[in-house]
Write an enzyme that holds these catalytic residues in place. Structure first.
Site, PDB file in Angstrom:
ATOM      1  CB  CYS A 289      -1.411   0.399   1.326  1.00 60.47           C
ATOM      2  SG  CYS A 289      -1.747  -1.870   0.995  1.00 60.47           S
TER       3      CYS A 289
HETATM    4  N1  LIG Z   1      -3.099  -5.999   2.363  1.00 64.27           N
HETATM    5  C1  LIG Z   1      -3.477  -5.261   2.630  1.00 64.27           C
HETATM    6  O1  LIG Z   1      -3.268  -5.538   3.783  1.00 64.27           O
HETATM    7  C2  LIG Z   1      -4.560  -4.082   1.592  1.00 64.27           C
HETATM    8  C3  LIG Z   1      -5.164  -2.987   3.058  1.00 64.27           C
HETATM    9  C4  LIG Z   1      -6.013  -2.114   2.317  1.00 64.27           C
HETATM   10  C5  LIG Z   1      -5.773  -2.819   1.226  1.00 64.27           C
HETATM   11  N2  LIG Z   1      -5.748  -3.597   0.135  1.00 64.27           N
HETATM   12  C6  LIG Z   1      -6.232  -3.629  -1.244  1.00 64.27           C
HETATM   13  O2  LIG Z   1      -6.941  -4.632  -1.778  1.00 64.27           O
HETATM   14  C7  LIG Z   1      -6.452  -4.918  -3.608  1.00 64.27           C
HETATM   15  C8  LIG Z   1      -5.592  -6.512  -2.704  1.00 64.27           C
HETATM   16  O3  LIG Z   1      -4.784  -6.828  -1.754  1.00 64.27           O
HETATM   17  P1  LIG Z   1      -4.574  -7.946  -1.510  1.00 64.27           P
HETATM   18  O4  LIG Z   1      -3.031  -7.463  -0.742  1.00 64.27           O
HETATM   19  O5  LIG Z   1      -5.247  -8.637  -0.981  1.00 64.27           O
HETATM   20  O6  LIG Z   1      -3.486  -8.836  -2.926  1.00 64.27           O
HETATM   21  P2  LIG Z   1      -3.126 -10.018  -3.046  1.00 64.27           P
HETATM   22  O7  LIG Z   1      -1.827 -10.054  -3.449  1.00 64.27           O
HETATM   23  O8  LIG Z   1      -2.566 -10.457  -1.598  1.00 64.27           O
HETATM   24  O9  LIG Z   1      -4.010 -10.657  -2.941  1.00 64.27           O
HETATM   25  C9  LIG Z   1      -4.610 -10.759  -4.359  1.00 64.27           C
HETATM   26  C10 LIG Z   1      -6.012 -11.985  -5.007  1.00 64.27           C
HETATM   27  O10 LIG Z   1      -6.301 -11.846  -6.201  1.00 64.27           O
HETATM   28  C11 LIG Z   1      -6.129 -12.731  -7.217  1.00 64.27           C
HETATM   29  N3  LIG Z   1      -6.439 -12.423  -8.763  1.00 64.27           N
HETATM   30  C12 LIG Z   1      -5.363 -11.483  -9.280  1.00 64.27           C
HETATM   31  N4  LIG Z   1      -6.472 -11.221 -10.241  1.00 64.27           N
HETATM   32  C13 LIG Z   1      -7.036 -11.388 -10.299  1.00 64.27           C
HETATM   33  C14 LIG Z   1      -8.416 -12.069 -11.606  1.00 64.27           C
HETATM   34  N5  LIG Z   1      -8.165 -11.755 -12.613  1.00 64.27           N
HETATM   35  N6  LIG Z   1     -10.235 -13.008 -11.381  1.00 64.27           N
HETATM   36  C15 LIG Z   1      -9.421 -12.872  -9.935  1.00 64.27           C
HETATM   37  N7  LIG Z   1      -8.521 -13.470  -9.054  1.00 64.27           N
HETATM   38  C16 LIG Z   1      -7.567 -12.788  -9.503  1.00 64.27           C
HETATM   39  C17 LIG Z   1      -4.706 -13.331  -7.087  1.00 64.27           C
HETATM   40  O11 LIG Z   1      -4.924 -14.932  -7.534  1.00 64.27           O
HETATM   41  C18 LIG Z   1      -4.993 -13.181  -5.806  1.00 64.27           C
HETATM   42  O12 LIG Z   1      -5.170 -14.184  -4.859  1.00 64.27           O
HETATM   43  C19 LIG Z   1      -4.602  -3.913  -3.686  1.00 64.27           C
HETATM   44  O13 LIG Z   1      -5.512  -2.659  -4.238  1.00 64.27           O
HETATM   45  C20 LIG Z   1      -4.831  -2.903  -2.240  1.00 64.27           C
HETATM   46  O14 LIG Z   1      -3.422  -2.071  -2.696  1.00 64.27           O
HETATM   47  C21 LIG Z   1      -4.952  -4.291   0.779  1.00 64.27           C
END
Ligand SMILES: NC(=O)c1ccc[n+]([C@@H]2O[C@H](COP(=O)([O-])OP(=O)(O)OC[C@H]3O[C@@H](n4cnc5c(N)ncnc54)[C@H](O)[C@@H]3O)[C@@H](O)[C@H]2O)c1
Length: 451
Positions: A289
């Site tokens: 982030c």
């Molecule tokens: N990790 C955090 O602490 C956090 C906190 C706040 C916001 N965010 C935001 O949340 C969002 C997700 O982050 P995350 O940390 O969960 O990412 P992550 O990489 O852990 O998980 C994302 C998942 O999406 C899947 N994916 C990708 N393309 C796909 C598709 N076309 N169809 C289905 N699944 C698909 C991936 O395989 C993966 O399992 C991002 O925008 C991030 O900025 C994350």
């Protein structure tokens, strides 16, 4: 009677959500999506998870977890409530609400990479049904939901459905909202359901439905007037952190030069009961982030002929921190009449912050690469990572070294201050400790170099 393309009324869908009869699809079962799926399952709401990563789907099918802080028992408890995971987007049509939690990284030119959002939207669109609610949670620049996601959904669905706008709801419509994820990984002081959930609907009924959807698992929802306001809210929160961390990082560099302890200064300033919130310096920004999201806004700002100078300056200072660590290690070794070239360095902690199993954008990876480039022989230890393989920007292929015989290293470099480490013992055994996190606070030893 409703045809397949007609809406159930907003009230009907809302009641279905509130009665926990709605089916929820969560797309992207990563650090955000999987815990969210579990929260809904805990509330006895049936969740279908969607992911393109087959390994995740099969791990979940076995009732196992791939996220350190989520236990297999939690997955199995969710399965008992009907939780399943699939890569079959045709299942979308059965969902009443769909929440998208896919990654939003930067590309190699430091520009937003929306491909995960657009790929997901292309996959959902053919299976969209009238009356469904689609919510985007991925962090992104203001306008993404309305300018990028909605046009794809409208163009590519089979029933010529439109996103509901204005206050009237037509028969051939679906609902759209944006609601940012605010999770703080590793933070055990605030329960996830106590974190208020900001919701911006494309129209008031969409906001109302999205608030009902999140109201089942969060204690408070905060409706705002549009998806763009909600998108900008999340960026403000992260930019606020990024800029303030850069501020303390810069002041740390000055304090080091002046012989002052920045940690003591921050501790004293924190006693002020108003107008001051503490941020802490470190070896550089990490995580999915804070190092990434601000650049979503600075990219978008250019469309408006606007330069976001605070973001750029903060980025410059924070990006420089791993280089500062490298030069501190060099200086500390120099005082021992040694050079970085050929030195044996043990890096302690590679996760981007303490007590979590997340390596993304971790400054430790850059620091290891910089040390290796200068000829150091680097080993690492981290309770959460037995192996560091290949990521988007690195390919280290390193195996964890056991935490023993610390005297064999020319330098022990604390990059991430995991709670599991016994810092007193580490200092006792090591020849030299470079501490980027104040992990050795309270330990008096000439071996410690703060950086
Ligand atoms: N990790 C955090 O602490 C956090 C906190 C706040 C916001 N965010 C935001 O949340 C969002 C997700 O982050 P995350 O940390 O969960 O990412 P992550 O990489 O852990 O998980 C994302 C998942 O999406 C899947 N994916 C990708 N393309 C796909 C598709 N076309 N169809 C289905 N699944 C698909 C991936 O395989 C993966 O399992 C991002 O925008 C991030 O900025 C994350």
């Amino acid at each position: 009677m409703n045809t397949s393309a007609e809406n159930p009324s907003v009230d009907q869908l809302k009641a279905k959500i509130q009665n926990r009869q709605a089916r929820i699809g969560i797309i992207g079962l990563g650090y955000v999506g999987l815990p969210l799926a579990l929260l809904y399952s805990e509330q006895k709401i049936q969740v279908t998870g969607f992911d393109i990563d087959q390994r995740k789907i099969s791990t979940l099918a076995k009732g196992e977890s791939y996220i350190y802080r989520i236990t297999s028992e939690e997955i199995q408890a969710a399965q008992a409530q009907g939780f399943t995971a699939t890569s079959d987007y045709a299942q979308i049509t059965k969902m009443d609400a769909v929440i998208i939690c896919v990654p939003t990284p930067l590309n190699e030119y430091h520009e937003p990479d929306l491909s995960f959002i657009t790929d997901t939207t292309h996959s959902i669109a053919p299976h969209l049904r009238a009356g469904q609610l689609v919510v985007l949670e991925s962090t992104t620049y203001p306008g993404t939901t309305e300018e990028v996601m909605v046009p794809i959904l409208e163009k590519e669905n089979k029933d010529s459905l439109r996103a509901a706008r204005g206050t009237e709801v037509g028969a051939y419509e679906f609902f759209v909202a944006f609601s940012p994820e605010r999770e703080d990984p590793g933070n055990t002081t605030v329960a996830r359901r106590d974190i208020p959930k900001v919701v911006g609907g494309l129209n008031p009924p969409a906001a109302d439905l999205a608030c009902a959807l999140y109201g089942t698992i969060f204690n408070r929802t905060v409706p705002v007037s549009s998806p763009a306001v909600a998108e900008m809210t999340k960026l403000l929160e992260n930019i606020y952190r990024c800029v303030n961390i850069a501020l303390v990082n810069e002041l740390k560099l000055l304090c080091l030069r002046m012989g002052l302890d920045i940690w003591e200064v921050i501790g004293a300033a924190s006693t002020k009961p108003f107008g001051f919130h503490p941020f802490y310096p470190g070896p550089g920004l990490g995580g999915h982030c804070i190092p990434v999201d601000p650049f979503y806004l600075s990219w978008k700002a250019k469309e408006w002929d606007f330069r976001t100078r605070f973001i750029e300056l903060a980025g410059e200072i924070n990006t420089n921190m791993p280089y500062h660590v490298l030069s501190s290690v060099g200086g500390a070794l120099n005082r021992h009449k040694k050079s970085v070239n050929g030195a044996r360095v043990l890096v302690l902690g590679v996760a981007y912050k303490k007590d979590i199993d997340d390596l993304r954008e971790s400054p430790a990876l850059t620091i290891i690469e910089l040390l290796q480039k200068d000829g150091a022989v680097v080993s690492y230890n981290d309770p959460y990572f037995p192996f560091i393989g290949k990521g988007r920007k690195y390919d280290l292929q390193m195996k964890r070294t056991e935490l023993k015989d610390l005297g064999q290293y020319d330098c022990v470099l604390i990059v991430t201050d995991h709670s599991d480490y016994d810092y007193k013992k580490i200092v006792q055994e090591a020849q030299l400790v470079v501490d980027t996190r104040n992990a050795t606070k309270g330990i008096k030893s000439a071996k410690i170099v703060h950086c």
